[in-house]
Design a protein around this motif. Sequence first.
Motif, PDB file in Angstrom:
ATOM      1  N   VAL A   1       1.302  -1.445  -0.004  1.00 54.53           N
ATOM      2  CA  VAL A   1      -0.144   0.163  -0.194  1.00 54.53           C
ATOM      3  C   VAL A   1       0.909   1.228   0.182  1.00 54.53           C
ATOM      4  N   THR A   2       1.596   1.074   1.051  1.00 52.11           N
ATOM      5  CA  THR A   2       3.120   2.165   0.910  1.00 52.11           C
ATOM      6  C   THR A   2       3.795   2.627  -0.557  1.00 52.11           C
ATOM      7  N   ARG A   3       3.549   1.449  -1.107  1.00 53.25           N
ATOM      8  CA  ARG A   3       4.443   2.044  -1.847  1.00 53.25           C
ATOM      9  C   ARG A   3       3.382   2.518  -2.952  1.00 53.25           C
ATOM     10  N   LEU A   4       2.321   1.801  -3.435  1.00 58.59           N
ATOM     11  CA  LEU A   4       1.695   2.463  -4.355  1.00 58.59           C
ATOM     12  C   LEU A   4       1.575   3.733  -3.665  1.00 58.59           C
ATOM     13  N   ALA A   5       1.080   4.257  -2.500  1.00 58.20           N
ATOM     14  CA  ALA A   5       0.953   5.673  -2.993  1.00 58.20           C
ATOM     15  C   ALA A   5       2.300   6.400  -2.839  1.00 58.20           C
ATOM     16  N   LYS A   6       3.052   5.928  -3.003  1.00 60.93           N
ATOM     17  CA  LYS A   6       4.700   6.940  -3.534  1.00 60.93           C
ATOM     18  C   LYS A   6       4.861   6.922  -4.779  1.00 60.93           C
ATOM     19  N   LYS A   7       4.862   5.783  -5.581  1.00 57.05           N
ATOM     20  CA  LYS A   7       4.445   5.979  -6.665  1.00 57.05           C
ATOM     21  C   LYS A   7       3.535   6.554  -7.481  1.00 57.05           C
ATOM     22  N   LEU A   8       2.720   6.322  -7.011  1.00 54.88           N
ATOM     23  CA  LEU A   8       2.010   7.747  -7.327  1.00 54.88           C
ATOM     24  C   LEU A   8       1.746   9.709  -7.059  1.00 54.88           C
ATOM     25  N   GLY A   9       3.382   9.285  -6.098  1.00 53.20           N
ATOM     26  CA  GLY A   9       3.971  10.553  -6.379  1.00 53.20           C
ATOM     27  C   GLY A   9       3.270  11.337  -4.250  1.00 53.20           C
TER      28      GLY A   9
END
Length: 263
Positions: free
Chosen positions: A51-59
């Motif tokens: 979940v954290t990786r997705l958030a960061k990947k989206l900026g």
Amino acid sequence: MPAKMKIRSAYSNLPTAERKVADFILENPSRASLMVINEIADAAGVSVPSVTRLAKKLGYNGFLDFRVALASGSSSLESLKSEPIRVDDTDEATIEKVFLSSMRALEDTLKAMNRQKLAEVADKCVAANRIFVLGTASSAILAEDLVMQLVSMGCDATAVSDPQVMEVLSSRFSDKDVFIGISRSGRTKLLLDALKAAKARGCYTAFISNYINSPASAISDAFFCTSCVDDMKNITGRESNITMHGLTGALVLLMARKGVEAR
């Protein structure tokens, strides 16, 4: 840019675990905006780091920023929610879902659009000696449509889709020209190479794509990410051009107004 539009734009390049998180959030945006990270991970069947990786990947800086953006970016069309088109839908239900999806995609694109940048593109086009609009495959049709409208207003505009012509033009761009690239994927090497060549020779460059992480976003003077209608691609195998038509339509209208004022 609305959080859900960011998810849709990056979706095709997400790893399996992050895609599961994206699926859950897109299907349950209101619910997800009220959940803590562990709850979203459990609901999606993935680990918390996914979940954290997705958030960061989206900026976003982290999950909390992502959740705030998800909550604050809800569309005014949320009351017009529709489920994805299903095989047992009636024709009437399918028509309604297509229209609602298109309306939301247009609204997402409007929310994400840098309107000052679009006005800047219009100014550059009005003042340009030549305007080159490049697109391949289905984007070539949109490029030709845009050029037809520009020519009808008296602009020296050319639509280019042939690879050999693009290579020839790469050495002939000048700082008095405007380059507009159109690519749904935003990763077409031919267009990206032409964009780099135009930029190197002083062209003002603009690029339109459905992919927020397109390399063109870091190269072009103006980059616009348009939203896509998910069901169109899922069912027909091709994305709709409706949001790109909306953006180019606004550009043409701005140019027409500015051109009249300049006389």
